[in-house]
Motif scaffolding. Structure first.
Motif, PDB file in Angstrom:
ATOM      1  N   VAL A  24      -0.969   7.401  -8.531  1.00  0.00           N
ATOM      2  CA  VAL A  24      -2.151   6.553  -8.640  1.00  0.00           C
ATOM      3  C   VAL A  24      -1.890   5.246  -7.907  1.00  0.00           C
ATOM      4  CG1 VAL A  24      -2.902   7.527 -10.835  1.00  0.00           C
ATOM      5  CG2 VAL A  24      -1.431   5.525 -10.836  1.00  0.00           C
ATOM      6  N   GLU A  25      -2.913   4.450  -7.860  1.00  0.00           N
ATOM      7  CA  GLU A  25      -2.847   3.210  -7.098  1.00  0.00           C
ATOM      8  C   GLU A  25      -1.688   2.308  -7.539  1.00  0.00           C
ATOM      9  OE1 GLU A  25      -5.851  -0.526  -6.595  1.00  0.00           O
ATOM     10  OE2 GLU A  25      -5.753   0.571  -8.463  1.00  0.00           O
ATOM     11  N   GLY A  26      -1.105   1.662  -6.589  1.00  0.00           N
ATOM     12  CA  GLY A  26      -0.082   0.670  -6.889  1.00  0.00           C
ATOM     13  C   GLY A  26      -0.015  -0.292  -5.733  1.00  0.00           C
ATOM     14  N   ASP A  27       0.838  -1.298  -5.840  1.00  0.00           N
ATOM     15  CA  ASP A  27       0.931  -2.181  -4.677  1.00  0.00           C
ATOM     16  C   ASP A  27       2.266  -2.008  -3.974  1.00  0.00           C
ATOM     17  OD1 ASP A  27       2.772  -3.562  -6.110  1.00  0.00           O
ATOM     18  OD2 ASP A  27       1.816  -5.513  -5.920  1.00  0.00           O
ATOM     19  N   ASN A  28       2.866  -0.854  -4.270  1.00  0.00           N
ATOM     20  CA  ASN A  28       4.038  -0.441  -3.516  1.00  0.00           C
ATOM     21  C   ASN A  28       5.162  -1.455  -3.580  1.00  0.00           C
ATOM     22  OD1 ASN A  28       5.579   1.084  -1.841  1.00  0.00           O
ATOM     23  ND2 ASN A  28       3.965   1.433  -0.353  1.00  0.00           N
ATOM     24  N   TRP A  82       3.849   2.656   7.427  1.00  0.00           N
ATOM     25  CA  TRP A  82       2.543   2.592   6.753  1.00  0.00           C
ATOM     26  C   TRP A  82       1.394   2.616   7.753  1.00  0.00           C
ATOM     27  CZ3 TRP A  82       4.455  -2.059   3.395  1.00  0.00           C
ATOM     28  CH2 TRP A  82       5.294  -1.571   2.392  1.00  0.00           C
ATOM     29  N   LEU A  83       1.528   1.840   8.807  1.00  0.00           N
ATOM     30  CA  LEU A  83       0.429   1.764   9.776  1.00  0.00           C
ATOM     31  C   LEU A  83       0.275   3.076  10.538  1.00  0.00           C
ATOM     32  CD1 LEU A  83       0.990  -1.873  11.119  1.00  0.00           C
ATOM     33  CD2 LEU A  83      -0.799  -1.089   9.568  1.00  0.00           C
ATOM     34  N   SER A  84       1.403   3.725  10.836  1.00  0.00           N
ATOM     35  CA  SER A  84       1.344   5.002  11.561  1.00  0.00           C
ATOM     36  C   SER A  84       0.608   6.075  10.772  1.00  0.00           C
ATOM     37  CB  SER A  84       2.756   5.495  11.892  1.00  0.00           C
ATOM     38  OG  SER A  84       3.388   4.604  12.765  1.00  0.00           O
ATOM     39  N   SER A  91      -6.207  -5.130   2.184  1.00  0.00           N
ATOM     40  CA  SER A  91      -6.976  -4.316   1.243  1.00  0.00           C
ATOM     41  C   SER A  91      -7.531  -3.083   1.929  1.00  0.00           C
ATOM     42  CB  SER A  91      -8.111  -5.150   0.648  1.00  0.00           C
ATOM     43  OG  SER A  91      -8.832  -4.390  -0.285  1.00  0.00           O
ATOM     44  N   ALA A  92      -7.967  -3.252   3.176  1.00  0.00           N
ATOM     45  CA  ALA A  92      -8.528  -2.123   3.917  1.00  0.00           C
ATOM     46  C   ALA A  92      -7.453  -1.117   4.297  1.00  0.00           C
ATOM     47  CB  ALA A  92      -9.225  -2.628   5.173  1.00  0.00           C
ATOM     48  N   LEU A  93      -6.245  -1.615   4.530  1.00  0.00           N
ATOM     49  CA  LEU A  93      -5.177  -0.749   5.021  1.00  0.00           C
ATOM     50  C   LEU A  93      -4.379  -0.068   3.914  1.00  0.00           C
ATOM     51  CD1 LEU A  93      -3.796  -2.975   7.917  1.00  0.00           C
ATOM     52  CD2 LEU A  93      -4.813  -0.707   8.171  1.00  0.00           C
ATOM     53  N   PHE A  94      -4.198  -0.786   2.814  1.00  0.00           N
ATOM     54  CA  PHE A  94      -3.262  -0.281   1.804  1.00  0.00           C
ATOM     55  C   PHE A  94      -3.922  -0.169   0.426  1.00  0.00           C
ATOM     56  CE2 PHE A  94      -0.724  -2.993   4.783  1.00  0.00           C
ATOM     57  CZ  PHE A  94      -0.191  -1.942   5.511  1.00  0.00           C
ATOM     58  N   PRO A  95      -3.468   0.790  -0.373  1.00  0.00           N
ATOM     59  CA  PRO A  95      -4.033   0.945  -1.725  1.00  0.00           C
ATOM     60  C   PRO A  95      -3.393  -0.049  -2.692  1.00  0.00           C
ATOM     61  CG  PRO A  95      -2.398   2.644  -1.352  1.00  0.00           C
ATOM     62  CD  PRO A  95      -2.439   1.810  -0.096  1.00  0.00           C
ATOM     63  N   ILE A  96      -3.802  -1.299  -2.605  1.00  0.00           N
ATOM     64  CA  ILE A  96      -3.141  -2.331  -3.411  1.00  0.00           C
ATOM     65  C   ILE A  96      -4.056  -2.936  -4.456  1.00  0.00           C
ATOM     66  CG2 ILE A  96      -1.286  -2.906  -1.826  1.00  0.00           C
ATOM     67  CD1 ILE A  96      -2.993  -5.016  -0.604  1.00  0.00           C
ATOM     68  N   VAL A 134       6.645  -8.380  -2.432  1.00  0.00           N
ATOM     69  CA  VAL A 134       5.445  -7.542  -2.374  1.00  0.00           C
ATOM     70  C   VAL A 134       5.455  -6.709  -1.104  1.00  0.00           C
ATOM     71  CG1 VAL A 134       2.928  -7.567  -2.456  1.00  0.00           C
ATOM     72  CG2 VAL A 134       4.218  -9.374  -3.573  1.00  0.00           C
ATOM     73  N   MET A 135       5.202  -5.425  -1.249  1.00  0.00           N
ATOM     74  CA  MET A 135       5.120  -4.527  -0.092  1.00  0.00           C
ATOM     75  C   MET A 135       6.344  -4.684   0.806  1.00  0.00           C
ATOM     76  SD  MET A 135       1.837  -3.152  -0.248  1.00  0.00           S
ATOM     77  CE  MET A 135       1.451  -2.708   1.411  1.00  0.00           C
ATOM     78  N   ALA A 136       7.501  -4.677   0.210  1.00  0.00           N
ATOM     79  CA  ALA A 136       8.711  -4.982   0.983  1.00  0.00           C
ATOM     80  C   ALA A 136       9.464  -3.732   1.430  1.00  0.00           C
ATOM     81  CB  ALA A 136       9.643  -5.863   0.159  1.00  0.00           C
ATOM     82  N   ARG A 137       9.147  -2.590   0.853  1.00  0.00           N
ATOM     83  CA  ARG A 137       9.935  -1.404   1.194  1.00  0.00           C
ATOM     84  C   ARG A 137       9.154  -0.123   0.950  1.00  0.00           C
ATOM     85  NH1 ARG A 137       9.769   0.485  -3.842  1.00  0.00           N
ATOM     86  NH2 ARG A 137      10.799  -0.535  -5.580  1.00  0.00           N
ATOM     87  N   GLU A 138       9.539   0.926   1.689  1.00  0.00           N
ATOM     88  CA  GLU A 138       9.035   2.279   1.429  1.00  0.00           C
ATOM     89  C   GLU A 138      10.251   3.083   0.991  1.00  0.00           C
ATOM     90  OE1 GLU A 138       5.991   3.490   1.344  1.00  0.00           O
ATOM     91  OE2 GLU A 138       6.734   5.478   0.810  1.00  0.00           O
ATOM     92  N   LYS A 139      10.204   3.552  -0.225  1.00  0.00           N
ATOM     93  CA  LYS A 139      11.405   4.119  -0.816  1.00  0.00           C
ATOM     94  C   LYS A 139      11.014   5.313  -1.667  1.00  0.00           C
ATOM     95  CE  LYS A 139      15.399   2.071  -3.238  1.00  0.00           C
ATOM     96  NZ  LYS A 139      15.762   0.950  -4.134  1.00  0.00           N
ATOM     97  N   ASN A 140      11.670   6.420  -1.445  1.00  0.00           N
ATOM     98  CA  ASN A 140      11.399   7.607  -2.260  1.00  0.00           C
ATOM     99  C   ASN A 140      12.703   8.288  -2.629  1.00  0.00           C
ATOM    100  OD1 ASN A 140       8.337   8.094  -2.395  1.00  0.00           O
ATOM    101  ND2 ASN A 140       8.682   7.610  -0.244  1.00  0.00           N
TER     102      ASN A 140
END
Lengths: 409, 474
Positions: free
Chosen positions: A404-408, B193-195, B252-257, B352-358
Motif C-alpha cells: 500500500v501507499e507509503g513515502d518510501n 524511480w524515474l525510469s 506527488s505526481a511522480l511518487f506514491p507519497i 525522506v525518499m533516500a533509498r530503494e531497498k528490498n
C-alpha cells in the motif's frame, strides 16, 4: 523538479526562457538520436523495453491459455468417454489426458495476470480458482458431493471452488480407495451415508462427477482464452496498452507489477507450500510431511513444480522456442542491468538442473528415499526467489504484492 | 544594567514581540483539515484494517512495547476521533483539549507499529505537540467567539519561531540526507524511480534519461538545503513558495507519497509574514469592491514586564527540545557506516525518499535439544507490507526473531535458536547478507547500542541504468 529560485526581473525571466528553450532542445536531441539509433520513424518509442515486455507477456499468457484449452477439451472428451464406457483403457486415456492438461495448467499457474487473478487484482476475474484452487482444496467436500450428487445440481458451477476444478478431478480419477477423509462431524459419516454406498455406486458417481467437473474446467478454459483473445475480450491489448487512459492499468508500471505479482507464485506456492512444507521445514511436526505435497492422488508433485518453473522461465526469459523472445531479462539488459539479467537466468538454470538430481518419479518417493535432493531443489528455488524479491523488484522499482501507499522512507 | 541583562532583555523583546496571529491561524486551520482528510482516507481505503487491526503481530518502538494495538472497531474509533478532532482544531473549539488529544491520539497511532513509520506523520505529531503550547485559537476560532476574554489579534513571536524551527529542521536534514555518493554521484535511487515512470504523459519519455535523474537529484538536494533561506527572505518568499508548491506537486505526481506533499506545502506557510491571510482577504475584498481596505492589525509595543521564572523555564525546555531535534537526526554518526544499510539512526532523521531497498528474509529456527530445523517465512507472522519493511530493517528482524522464539517455545517446541538469512539489495546493488546468519538472534537483546551482528554495507556502486530507448528489444 524546479530550481529553488525563480528570478523576478525581466532579464532573469529571459534567462529562464533560455533555459526552457535549452531543455526543449535537449528533448529535440533525444528525438534525433532515436532516429539515428533505431529504424527511423516508426521505430521503438520511449518505454520500449517495458512496453515490449507487456506485449510479449500478453501473447505468452494467451498462448499458454490456448494450449491449456486444447488439453482441457481433450480431457473433457476423455473423461466423458470413460464415464460412458468405464474400462481400463478409457481410464488410462483419461488419466493421460489429465496429465497433459495438468502439465499445461501448471505452466499457467505462474501467469495469474488479469482474468485468471483474484478479483481484488487489476482485471481479476478469479478464473484460476475455478480451474484449480489448490491449496484451497478439500477431499471431504468432494466426498460429500459424491453422496449428495451435488454435481447434478444446476448451481454446481457456482458452488465452492473446493468441490470443483482439477483437484476434484484428480481425486475422482486417481483415488480408488473406499475410505473417506471426512471427520465424524460430517453428515456423510455421522449419518452413515458414505459407508452405505456400494463400491460400484461410488465408482459410478465418481465418474459422473468427474465428467461434470471436466466439462466445467473446459468451459473456464474457454473463458480464459476468450478473455485474452485479440478478436474477443482482448485483455492482451489491455496489458500492452497500459498507461494513461487505461482503466485497468493506468501506468505501465502497474501492469508490470501485475506480472511480477503473478511470478511471486513461484515463491509462495512453489518454494514455501509445495517444497518447504513437505520437507518438514515449516508447519510440520515430523521429519517430513508428504501429506502436504500438492498432488496426493496422481503423484505428480515433481512434474507440477517443473511446469511451474517453465512458466516462470517463459515470463522471465521469453516465451518463444528455447525461452527466446522478450522477457524480464531483456528489460534488465536494456536498462543496463546485464549482470542481474544473467544472474536471474543462471539461478533459473540452476533450479532446472536440480530436477534430474531427483531420480525418483515423484516427490513422495524422493522425500522418503533421498530427502537431500528435494532440499537441494528447494534451495535452488530460493536462489531464484531471492533475486526476484531483492534485485529485480529494486532495479525495476516494482512493488511487492499487496503493498500500500507509503513515502518510501 | 549589565551587558548580560541587556542581552537577556534583547532576547526577550525578540521572543515576545507581538506578531499578527493570522498566519498561525491559517496554519492551524490547514493542519486540522489535513488531519481530517488523512484520517478519513485511512478509514475509506480500509488502511486501518490493513495496517492496524489485521496484522497478527506488531513491531514496537524501543521503550514503547507497552503500547497496545487496539482491535477493531476501537482502532477505527481512534481514526474517527482523529477526523473529528481535526475539524475541532480547524474550528478552534476546545483548543487545549483538542490539541492534547490530537497529539496523544496521533502519536499513539504512530507508536502502534514501527513498520508504519513515515517521516511526515512524525512531523505531524511534533507540530501537534508544539501547537499545545501555541495558542492559535485566540482569533478566528469558536473558542474566541465563546470567550471574548481569550481574543487577541497577536501572538508572541516565539510561537512563529518555534514552528519555523521545526520545519527548518525537516528541510535541512532532508537535504543533508541527500549528501551521499549514491544520491549526488550516481543519482540513485532517483534514476531507478524515474525510469519506472516513463509512461507518464509529456515528461514520461525523458524520465529514464540519466541527465534527468542527475538534474532531479541535485535539484532535490539544493531545494531541501536552501529553500528555508529563500522562504525567510521577505523579497523572495513568494517565488520560493511557488517553487515549494511546484516541487511538491512534481513529487506527488511522480511518487506514491500520499499526504506528504500537502503536509509540507502547509508547513511552509509558517515562513510567511504573519499578516498574509489578512492581506489576501483585503485584496479579495478590493476585487469584489466591497469597501475599504482592511485595517492592519495594530501591534502593541512589548511590555517591559519582568520576565518570570516560568518564562525562563519555558525557554529552557524549548532550547532542550531544539537541541534534541538537531541531535536525534545526527545520532547515526555515532554508529558509523552507512545508515541506509544498517538503519541505526534512520528513523526520526528526515531521510525522506533516500533509498530503494528490498530484502528477502527467512528465519532458521533450530532446537538444540533435538537438532530439528525449521525454515520460517516472515509471511507466517506478518502482512506483506510488514514483511517488506522488516526485511530491510535489522531492529525489526531482531524483534521478529525473538517473537518467533517465544512462539515456538509457547508451542512446546522450545527452547530454540533463531537465525536470519536476510539478503538485501540497496539502490539496485547485488543483494548481500544484511545480518550475520550465524548469530542466534533469539538471545540478542535489543537496545540503542550498536548492533555488531549487522554485516558491513556493500562497497560497490549502485546499479547504473541507461535509457531503454537506446536498446532494441526483440
Amino acid at each position: 523538479m524546479s530550481f529553488p529560485f525563480v528570478p523576478p526581473s525581466g532579464a532573469r525571466s529571459t534567462r529562464a526562457l533560455l533555459l526552457i528553450t535549452a531543455l526543449a532542445t535537449l528533448g529535440g536531441c533525444k528525438e534525433s538520436d532515436r532516429g539515428k539509433d533505431d529504424a527511423g520513424p516508426g521505430g521503438p518509442g520511449p518505454d520500449t523495453s517495458r512496453g515490449a515486455l507487456l506485449k510479449a507477456t500478453g501473447v505468452c499468457v494467451e498462448r499458454t491459455a490456448r494450449e491449456f484449452h486444447t488439453t482441457s477439451t481433450a480431457l473433457s472428451q476423455a473423461v466423458t468417454a470413460w464415464a460412458a464406457q468405464p474400462d481400463a483403457t478409457s481410464l488410462a486415456q483419461a488419466k493421460t489426458a489429465y496429465h497433459a492438461a495438468m502439465d499445461s495448467w501448471q505452466v499457467a499457474e505462474v501467469m495469474q495476470v488479469g482474468p485468471a487473478a483474484p478479483r481484488g487484482a487489476a482485471g481479476g476475474a478469479e478464473l484460476r480458482d475455478n480451474i484449480y484452487s489448490w491449496p484451497l482444496v478439500s477431499r471431504c467436500a468432494i466426498e460429500e458431493q459424491i453422496v449428495s450428487k451435488g454435481y447434478e445440481a444446476p448451481g454446481f458451477p457456482t458452488s465452492l471452488v473446493s468441490r470443483r476444478g482439477l483437484y476434484a478431478l484428480e481425486y475422482l480419477m486417481f483415488y480408488a480407495g473406499e475410505d473417506t477423509a471426512c471427520q465424524g462431524t460430517s453428515p456423510i459419516v455421522a449419518q452413515g451415508t458414505w459407508a452405505a454406498l456400494s463400491t460400484e455406486e461410488r465408482a459410478s458417481r465418481k465418474r459422473a462427477y468427474a465428467a461434470v467437473v471436466a466439462r466445467e474446467v473446459d468451459l473456464k478454459a474457454a473463458q480464459l482464452v476468450k478473455a485474452w483473445a485479440a478478436d474477443q475480450d482482448n485483455f492482451s491489448n489491455t496489458l500492452a496498452t497500459a498507461g494513461s487512459g487505461n482503466t485497468v492499468f493506468p501506468t505501465s508500471q502497474a501492469a508490470l507489477n501485475s506480472i511480477s505479482d503473478a511470478m511471486f507464485y513461484f515463491e509462495r506456492e512453489g518454494k514455501d507450500l509445495k517444497l518447504a512444507r513437505p520437507l518438514g521445514m515449516r508447519e510440520c511436526s515430523t521429519d517430513t510431511c508428504p501429506e502436504h505435497l500438492e498432488s496426493q492422488f496422481a503423484h505428480r508433485s515433481k512434474a507440477n513444480l517443473r511446469a511451474n518453473l517453465k512458466g516462470f522461465r517463459l515470463l522471465a526469459e521469453g516465451c518463444d522456442e528455447n525461452y527466446t523472445g522478450t522477457g524480464f531479462d531483456d528489460v534488465l539488459k536494456a536498462a543496463g542491468a546485464e549482470a542481474l539479467a544473467q544472474k536471474m537466468v543462471d539461478r533459473i538454470v540452476a533450479a532446472e538442473a536440480a530436477f534430474p538430481a531427483i531420480e525418483e518419479e515423484d516427490l513422495h518417493q524422493a522425500l522418503a528415499q533421498d530427502k537431500a535432493s528435494v532440499r537441494a531443489l528447494h534451495d535452488a528455488f530460493k536462489g531464484v526467489t531471492d533475486v526476484l524479491k531483492t534485485e529485480l523488484v529494486t532495479v525495476l522499482d516494482l512493488e511487492l504484492p499487496q503493498s500500500v501507499e507509503g513515502d518510501n522512507d | 544594567m549589565t551587558e548580560q541583562a541587556r542581552g537577556a532583555a534583547r532576547l526577550w523583546s525578540w521572543l515576545l514581540a507581538p506578531r499578527d496571529i493570522a498566519a498561525l491561524v491559517a496554519f492551524r486551520v490547514a493542519l486540522g483539515v489535513l488531519i481530517t482528510v488523512s484520517s478519513v482516507r485511512f478509514l475509506a481505503y480500509g488502511w486501518v484494517d490493513v495496517l492496524f487491526t489485521r496484522p497478527r503481530y506488531h513491531f514496537t518502538y524501543w521503550g514503547f512495547s507497552w503500547v497496545p494495538a487496539l482491535p477493531a472497531p476501537w482502532m477505527h474509533a481512534v481514526f474517527a476521533a482523529l477526523a473529528v478532532l481535526g475539524v475541532l482544531l480547524s474550528a478552534g473549539l476546545f483548543y487545549r483539549a483538542t490539541t492534547v488529544l490530537l497529539f496523544v491520539a496521533f502519536s499513539y497511532v504512530q507508536l502502534v507499529d514501527v513498520s508504519n513509520y513515515l517521516n511526515h506523520y512524525y512531523l505531524v505529531s511534533l507540530l501537534l505537540g508544539l501547537l499545545v503550547f501555541v495558542p492559535t485559537h485566540r482569533a478566528f476560532s469558536l473558542d474566541a467567539w465563546r470567550k471574548p476574554a481569550l481574543r487577541s489579534d497577536t501572538l508572541p513571536a516565539w510561537c512563529t519561531y518555534l514552528l519555523r524551527f521545526q520545519v527548518t529542521v525537516v528541510y535541512v536534514f532532508a537535504g543533508l540526507a541527500k549528501l551521499t555518493t549514491d544520491w549526488l554521484v550516481h543519482a540513485q535511487p532517483l534514476n531507478i524511480w524515474l525510469s519506472a515512470r516513463t509512461s507518464l504523459p509529456l515528461v514520461g519519455p525523458f524520465l529514464d534519461e540519466r541527465w534527468v535523474a542527475y538534474t532531479a537529484a541535485w535539484a532535490g538536494f539544493l531545494f531541501d538545503t536552501t529553500i528555508v533561506a529563500f522562504l525567510l527572505s521577505r523579497r523572495l518568499r513568494p517565488f520560493a513558495y511557488v517553487v515549494v508548491v511546484g516541487f511538491h506537486a512534481a513529487t506527488s505526481a511522480l511518487f506514491p507519497i500520499g499526504m506528504f506533499p500537502f503536509i509540507m506545502v502547509t508547513a511552509a506557510l509558517v515562513f510567511f509574514d504573519s499578516a498574509w491571510p489578512r492581506r489576501i482577504a483585503a485584496r479579495v475584498r478590493a476585487l469584489r469592491r466591497r469597501g475599504e481596505a482592511v485595517a492592519p492589525v495594530s501591534v502593541p509595543p512589548v511590555s517591559a514586564r519582568p520576565v518570570t521564572a516560568l518564562a525562563w523555564a519555558g525557554l529552557a525546555v524549548a532550547v532542550v527540545y531544539g537541541v534534541l531535534q538537531v541531535a536525534v537526526p545526527l545520532r547515526t554518526h555515532l554508529y558509523g557506516g552507512n545508515v541506509l544499510w544498517h538503519e541505526q539512526g534512520m528513523r526520526f532523521s528526515w531521510r525522506v525518499m533516500a533509498r530503494e531497498k528490498n530484502g528477502s528474509a527467512t528465519f532458521v529456527v533450530t532446537s538444540p535439544a533435538t537438532g530439528r530445523e525449521w525454515h520460517v517465512p516472515p509471511s507466517d507472522y506478518l502482512t506483506r507490507l510488514q514483511e517488506r519493511e522488516m526485511s530491510v530493517q535489522p531492529d525489526l528482524i531482531l524483534q521478529l526473531a525473538r517473537h518467533i522464539a517465544r512462539d515456538f517455545e509457547a508451542r512446546g517446541l522450545g527452547p530454540v535458536e533463531v537465525r536470519a538469512d536476510v539478503r538485501v539489495s540497496l539502490n539496485g546493488r547485488a543483494a548481500q547478507l544484511l545480518v550475520d546468519p550465524d548469530v542466534d538472534l533469539a538471545h540478542v537483546e535489543d537496545g540503542l547500542a550498536s548492533k555488531p551482528w549487522i554485516l558491513p554495507a556493500p562497497e560497490t556502486p549502485p546499479v547504473k541504468l541507461r535509457p531503454t530507448w537506446r536498446a532494441q528489444v526483440h
